[in-house]
Enzyme design. Structure first.
Site, PDB file in Angstrom:
ATOM      1  N   LYS A 273       0.866  -1.187   0.000  1.00 16.12           N
ATOM      2  CA  LYS A 273       0.000   0.000   0.000  1.00 16.12           C
ATOM      3  C   LYS A 273       0.890   1.221   0.000  1.00 16.12           C
ATOM      4  CE  LYS A 273      -4.415   1.117   0.303  1.00 16.12           C
ATOM      5  NZ  LYS A 273      -5.611   0.310  -0.084  1.00 16.12           N
TER       6      LYS A 273
ATOM      7  N   ASP B 161      -7.075   4.184  -4.510  1.00 19.31           N
ATOM      8  CA  ASP B 161      -7.729   4.070  -3.201  1.00 19.31           C
ATOM      9  C   ASP B 161      -8.339   5.460  -2.966  1.00 19.31           C
ATOM     10  OD1 ASP B 161      -7.867   2.101  -0.706  1.00 19.31           O
ATOM     11  OD2 ASP B 161      -7.490   4.074   0.139  1.00 19.31           O
TER      12      ASP B 161
HETATM   13  P1  NDP Z   1     -12.953   7.744  -2.937  1.00 18.47           P
HETATM   14  O1  NDP Z   1     -11.872   8.726  -2.760  1.00 18.47           O
HETATM   15  O2  NDP Z   1     -13.513   7.516  -4.292  1.00 18.47           O
HETATM   16  O3  NDP Z   1     -14.176   8.074  -1.974  1.00 18.47           O
HETATM   17  C1  NDP Z   1     -13.989   8.159  -0.596  1.00 18.47           C
HETATM   18  C2  NDP Z   1     -15.279   8.596   0.048  1.00 18.47           C
HETATM   19  O4  NDP Z   1     -15.184   8.488   1.457  1.00 18.47           O
HETATM   20  C3  NDP Z   1     -15.627  10.031  -0.251  1.00 18.47           C
HETATM   21  O5  NDP Z   1     -17.009  10.188  -0.228  1.00 18.47           O
HETATM   22  C4  NDP Z   1     -14.968  10.753   0.934  1.00 18.47           C
HETATM   23  O6  NDP Z   1     -15.527  12.012   1.205  1.00 18.47           O
HETATM   24  C5  NDP Z   1     -15.237   9.798   2.055  1.00 18.47           C
HETATM   25  N1  NDP Z   1     -14.174   9.914   3.056  1.00 18.47           N
HETATM   26  C6  NDP Z   1     -12.863   9.710   2.876  1.00 18.47           C
HETATM   27  N2  NDP Z   1     -12.184   9.952   4.002  1.00 18.47           N
HETATM   28  C7  NDP Z   1     -13.098  10.318   4.907  1.00 18.47           C
HETATM   29  C8  NDP Z   1     -13.019  10.681   6.256  1.00 18.47           C
HETATM   30  N3  NDP Z   1     -11.836  10.722   6.895  1.00 18.47           N
HETATM   31  N4  NDP Z   1     -14.182  10.979   6.892  1.00 18.47           N
HETATM   32  C9  NDP Z   1     -15.372  10.940   6.232  1.00 18.47           C
HETATM   33  N5  NDP Z   1     -15.512  10.599   4.941  1.00 18.47           N
HETATM   34  C10 NDP Z   1     -14.385  10.289   4.299  1.00 18.47           C
HETATM   35  O7  NDP Z   1     -12.374   6.371  -2.332  1.00 18.47           O
HETATM   36  P2  NDP Z   1     -12.898   4.891  -2.534  1.00 18.47           P
HETATM   37  O8  NDP Z   1     -14.365   4.863  -2.736  1.00 18.47           O
HETATM   38  O9  NDP Z   1     -12.028   4.257  -3.529  1.00 18.47           O
HETATM   39  O10 NDP Z   1     -12.521   4.251  -1.124  1.00 18.47           O
HETATM   40  C11 NDP Z   1     -13.457   4.166  -0.041  1.00 18.47           C
HETATM   41  C12 NDP Z   1     -13.017   3.083   0.929  1.00 18.47           C
HETATM   42  O11 NDP Z   1     -12.968   1.815   0.248  1.00 18.47           O
HETATM   43  C13 NDP Z   1     -11.617   3.263   1.538  1.00 18.47           C
HETATM   44  O12 NDP Z   1     -11.617   2.746   2.848  1.00 18.47           O
HETATM   45  C14 NDP Z   1     -10.736   2.372   0.658  1.00 18.47           C
HETATM   46  O13 NDP Z   1      -9.577   1.973   1.334  1.00 18.47           O
HETATM   47  C15 NDP Z   1     -11.689   1.216   0.424  1.00 18.47           C
HETATM   48  N6  NDP Z   1     -11.403   0.374  -0.741  1.00 18.47           N
HETATM   49  C16 NDP Z   1     -11.302   0.903  -1.997  1.00 18.47           C
HETATM   50  C17 NDP Z   1     -11.065   0.084  -3.082  1.00 18.47           C
HETATM   51  C18 NDP Z   1     -11.016   0.597  -4.483  1.00 18.47           C
HETATM   52  O14 NDP Z   1     -10.908  -0.230  -5.387  1.00 18.47           O
HETATM   53  N7  NDP Z   1     -11.109   1.890  -4.707  1.00 18.47           N
HETATM   54  C19 NDP Z   1     -10.862  -1.367  -2.914  1.00 18.47           C
HETATM   55  C20 NDP Z   1     -11.080  -1.832  -1.566  1.00 18.47           C
HETATM   56  C21 NDP Z   1     -11.315  -0.985  -0.524  1.00 18.47           C
HETATM   57  P3  NDP Z   1     -14.875  13.354   0.587  1.00 18.47           P
HETATM   58  O15 NDP Z   1     -15.336  13.367  -0.835  1.00 18.47           O
HETATM   59  O16 NDP Z   1     -15.413  14.459   1.415  1.00 18.47           O
HETATM   60  O17 NDP Z   1     -13.390  13.180   0.719  1.00 18.47           O
HETATM   61  O1  2IT Z   2      -7.872  -1.604  -0.650  1.00 19.23           O
HETATM   62  C1  2IT Z   2      -7.832  -2.115  -1.790  1.00 19.23           C
HETATM   63  O2  2IT Z   2      -7.976  -3.334  -1.962  1.00 19.23           O
HETATM   64  C2  2IT Z   2      -7.636  -1.228  -2.940  1.00 19.23           C
HETATM   65  N1  2IT Z   2      -7.575  -0.019  -2.763  1.00 19.23           N
HETATM   66  C3  2IT Z   2      -7.484  -1.800  -4.312  1.00 19.23           C
HETATM   67  C4  2IT Z   2      -6.078  -2.307  -4.536  1.00 19.23           C
HETATM   68  C5  2IT Z   2      -5.769  -2.761  -5.934  1.00 19.23           C
HETATM   69  O3  2IT Z   2      -4.591  -3.072  -6.150  1.00 19.23           O
HETATM   70  O4  2IT Z   2      -6.647  -2.819  -6.790  1.00 19.23           O
END
Ligand code: NDP
Ligand code: 2IT
Length: 453
Positions: free
Chosen positions: A126, A166
Site C-alpha cells: 500500500k 484508493d
Molecule cells: P474515494 O476517494 O472515491 O471516496 C472516498 C469517500 O469516502 C468520499 O465520499 C470521501 O468524502 C469519504 N471519506 C474519505 N475519508 C473520509 C473521512 N476521513 N471521513 C469521512 N468521509 C471520508 O475512495 P474509494 O471509494 O475508492 O474508497 C473508499 C473506501 O474503500 C476506503 O476505505 C478504501 O480503502 C476502500 N477500498 C477501496 C477500493 C477501491 O478499489 N477503490 C478497494 C477496496 C477498498 P470526501 O469526498 O469528502 O473526501
Molecule cells: O484496498 C484495496 O484493496 C484497494 N484499494 C485496491 C487495490 C488494488 O490493487 O486494486
C-alpha cells in the site's frame, strides 16, 4: 487476552509507536489465529506472524510540487512493500491529508490477507501521500502525480510491485501516474491497475469493489435463504466504492437510503434510484462537489452535517436491514454498532478497509449477524486488478460479462473459504476469524516453503 497475543501486542506497540490503526489490524488477526497457531507449531517456530507484521520494505520520500500560483509545496510519499510470498506486492495508493505511516501499514497488512483470499497470485502493499487533492486543479494534481511517480518508479514494476487507486486516487490520477512512469522508464507495461480502457485497463475494474461488496452480502444472505430484494440499506461514502455498491443494490432490487462525504450525509427515504445515482456520479466524479447538493436537488431528502468530534455518526442511526460502510476506517464505533443492532440491522458488508472499530466488530460478532469484514467483502476490487494484470500479460482483454462473471465466482469462493476456515477452527459463521485464517494459511505455507527470508 491469550498470552501469545499479549506478548506479540506488547512488542508491536513498543516497536511501532503512535500507529493505533496498525495495532488494531494486527490485534484482530492475532486473536483470530490463536487456535491455528496452537494446532500448527511449525508456524510459531518459523515466526510466521512475527515476520508478517514487519514490512519487507518501507519507502518514504519527498514529493515537491508547484501550485498554479507558483508556490512550492512539499508532501510526503510512501510505499509499504509488506509481503511478497505469493506474488508481486499489490495494493492501492491513497492521497488524503490524514495519510501517515501507521495508516498505510494497517492497510498494507490487511491487503496481504485480502489478496491471498482472492485466489490470485498477489502479495500485499500500500502507498500514498498526505497530499490533499480537494480544491486542486487538474494541472496541480498532474504535477503532483508526476513528482510522486518520478521517485516511486524506482521501486515498482509489473513483476515487483503494482499500485492502484484508493481514497483520492481514481482514473484521473492513475492516468497521470501511468503517463509519467512510461515517460521515465520508457516502457508500456502493466505497472498500475485501474488504467483507462484504451490503454490497458480492464472492464469492470471501476465497478469491482462496489459490485463485489454487494455480491458478498448476497452470498451471506443466501446462507439464510434470503436475498437483497426489498432490503433497506445504509451506505456511507459517495466515492468509487459507494457509487457502484448503490448501482448494484438498485439492480438487485434493494433500496439504498443514505450516502455521505467528509462534510455530512444525505438521507433519502424514497431510495436512491438510477437517476439520482447519475446525479451523484456527475457531482463527485466530474464537478467534484459536496454531497449536500443532493438534498438541494432532491427535496424529499435531507442533509445532516457530520460533526467529527461527536461520539457517534448519525448516519448509522436510521433503521435498516443492511449496512455498507464505504468511506474510511473506524467510521462505525461501538455506540454506532449498538444502535444498528438495536435497529435490527442484520447484514454488514464492508466496502471500506477496517470501517468498524474493534469494539464495534466484537458487538457484530457476538450478535451473530451476517458481518462481512472488509478484507473479504471488498476484495473484489483488487481481484479485478489481478484480472487486469492477467489481461495485460496476455496483451488481450476480456468482455464485460466475462470479467463480471469471474468477479462473481471469486466473491463466492472467498465467501465459502471464510466459512470453511471458520468451521474448521471452531468458529462457525464467524467471517472475521474465517477471513483471517484462510488469508493467513496460504501466505504462511508459502513462507514456510521459501525459507527464512
Ligand atoms: P474515494 O476517494 O472515491 O471516496 C472516498 C469517500 O469516502 C468520499 O465520499 C470521501 O468524502 C469519504 N471519506 C474519505 N475519508 C473520509 C473521512 N476521513 N471521513 C469521512 N468521509 C471520508 O475512495 P474509494 O471509494 O475508492 O474508497 C473508499 C473506501 O474503500 C476506503 O476505505 C478504501 O480503502 C476502500 N477500498 C477501496 C477500493 C477501491 O478499489 N477503490 C478497494 C477496496 C477498498 P470526501 O469526498 O469528502 O473526501
Ligand atoms: O484496498 C484495496 O484493496 C484497494 N484499494 C485496491 C487495490 C488494488 O490493487 O486494486
Amino acid at each position: 487476552m491469550n498470552n501469545h497475543v499479549a506478548a506479540l501486542m506488547e512488542d508491536v506497540t513498543a516497536k511501532n509507536p503512535a500507529e493505533p490503526e496498525f495495532h488494531q489490524a494486527v490485534k484482530e488477526v492475532a486473536e483470530s489465529l490463536v487456535s491455528v497457531l496452537d494446532r500448527h507449531p511449525e508456524y510459531r517456530s518459523a515466526r510466521i506472524l512475527e515476520r508478517m507484521i514487519e514490512p519487507e520494505r518501507v519507502v518514504m520520500f519527498r514529493v515537491p510540487w508547484v501550485d498554479d500560483q507558483g508556490s512550492v509545496h512539499v508532501n510526503r510519499g510512501f510505499r509499504i512493500e509488506m509481503n511478497s510470498a505469493i506474488g508481486p506486492y499489490k495494493g492501492g495508493l491513497r492521497f488524503h491529508p490524514s495519510v501517515n505511516l501507521g495508516i498505510l501499514k494497517f492497510l498494507a497488512f490487511e491487503q496481504v490477507f485480502k489478496n491471498s483470499l482472492t485466489t490470485l497470485p498477489m502479495g500485499g502493499g500500500k502507498g500514498g501521500s498526505d497530499f490533499n487533492p480537494k480544491g486542486r486543479s487538474d494541472q496541480e494534481v498532474m504535477r503532483f502525480c508526476q513528482s510522486f511517480m518520478t521517485e516511486l518508479q524506482r521501486h515498482i514494476g509489473p513483476n515487483t510491485d503494482v499500485p492502484a487507486g484508493d481514497i483520492g486516487v481514481g482514473g484521473r490520477e492513475i492516468g497521470y501516474l501511468f503517463g509519467q512512469y512510461k515517460r521515465v522508464v520508457n516502457e508500456f507495461t502493466g505497472v498500475l491497475t485501474g488504467k483507462g480502457i484504451h490503454w490497458g485497463g480492464s472492464l469492470i475494474r471501476p465497478e469491482a469493489t462496489g459490485y463485489g461488496v454487494v455480491y458478498f452480502a448476497k452470498e451471506m444472505l443466501a446462507t439464510r435463504g434470503d436475498s437483497l430484494k426489498g432490503k433497506k440499506c445504509l451506505v456511507s461514502g459517495s466515492g468509487n466504492v459507494a457509487q457502484y455498491a448503490v448501482e448494484k443494490l438498485i439492480e438487485l432490487g434493494a433500496k439504498a437510503i443514505t450516502l455521505s462525504d467528509s462534510s455530512g450525509y444525505i438521507h433519502d427515504p424514497d431510495g436512491i434510484d438510477a437517476e439520482k445515482l447519475a446525479f451523484v456520479m456527475d457531482l463527485k466524479n466530474k464537478r467534484r462537489g459536496r454531497i449536500r447538493e443532493y438534498a438541494e436537488k432532491f427535496p424529499a431528502s435531507t442533509f445532516t452535517e457530520t460533526d467529527l468530534s461527536k461520539d457517534h455518526n448519525p448516519l448509522w442511526s436510521h433503521p435498516a436491514d443492511c449496512a455498507f460502510p464505504c468511506a474510511t476506517q473506524n467510521e462505525i464505533n461501538a455506540k454506532d454498532a449498538a444502535t444498528m443492532l438495536a435497529n435490527k440491522v442484520f447484514v454488514v458488508s464492508e466496502g471500506a478497509n477496517m470501517p468498524t472499530s474493534a469494539e464495534g466488530v466484537e458487538r457484530f460478532v457476538a450478535a451473530k449477524i451476517l458481518y462481512g469484514p472488509g478484507k473479504a467483502a471488498n476484495a473484489g476490487g483488487v481481484a479485478v486488478s489481478g484480472l487486469e494484470m492477467a489481461q495485460n500479460s496476455m496483451r488481450y482483454s476480456w468482455h464485460r460479462e466475462e470479467v463480471d462473471q469471474r468477479l462473481q465466482v471469486i466473491m463466492a469462493d472467498i465467501h465459502s473459504a471464510c466459512l470453511e476456515a471458520a468451521e474448521r477452527f471452531d468458529a462457525p459463521g464467524n467471517y472475521v476469524d474465517g477471513a483471517n485464517i484462510a488469508g493467513f494459511m496460504k501466505v504462511a505455507d508459502s513462507m514456510l516453503d521459501q525459507g527464512i527470508v
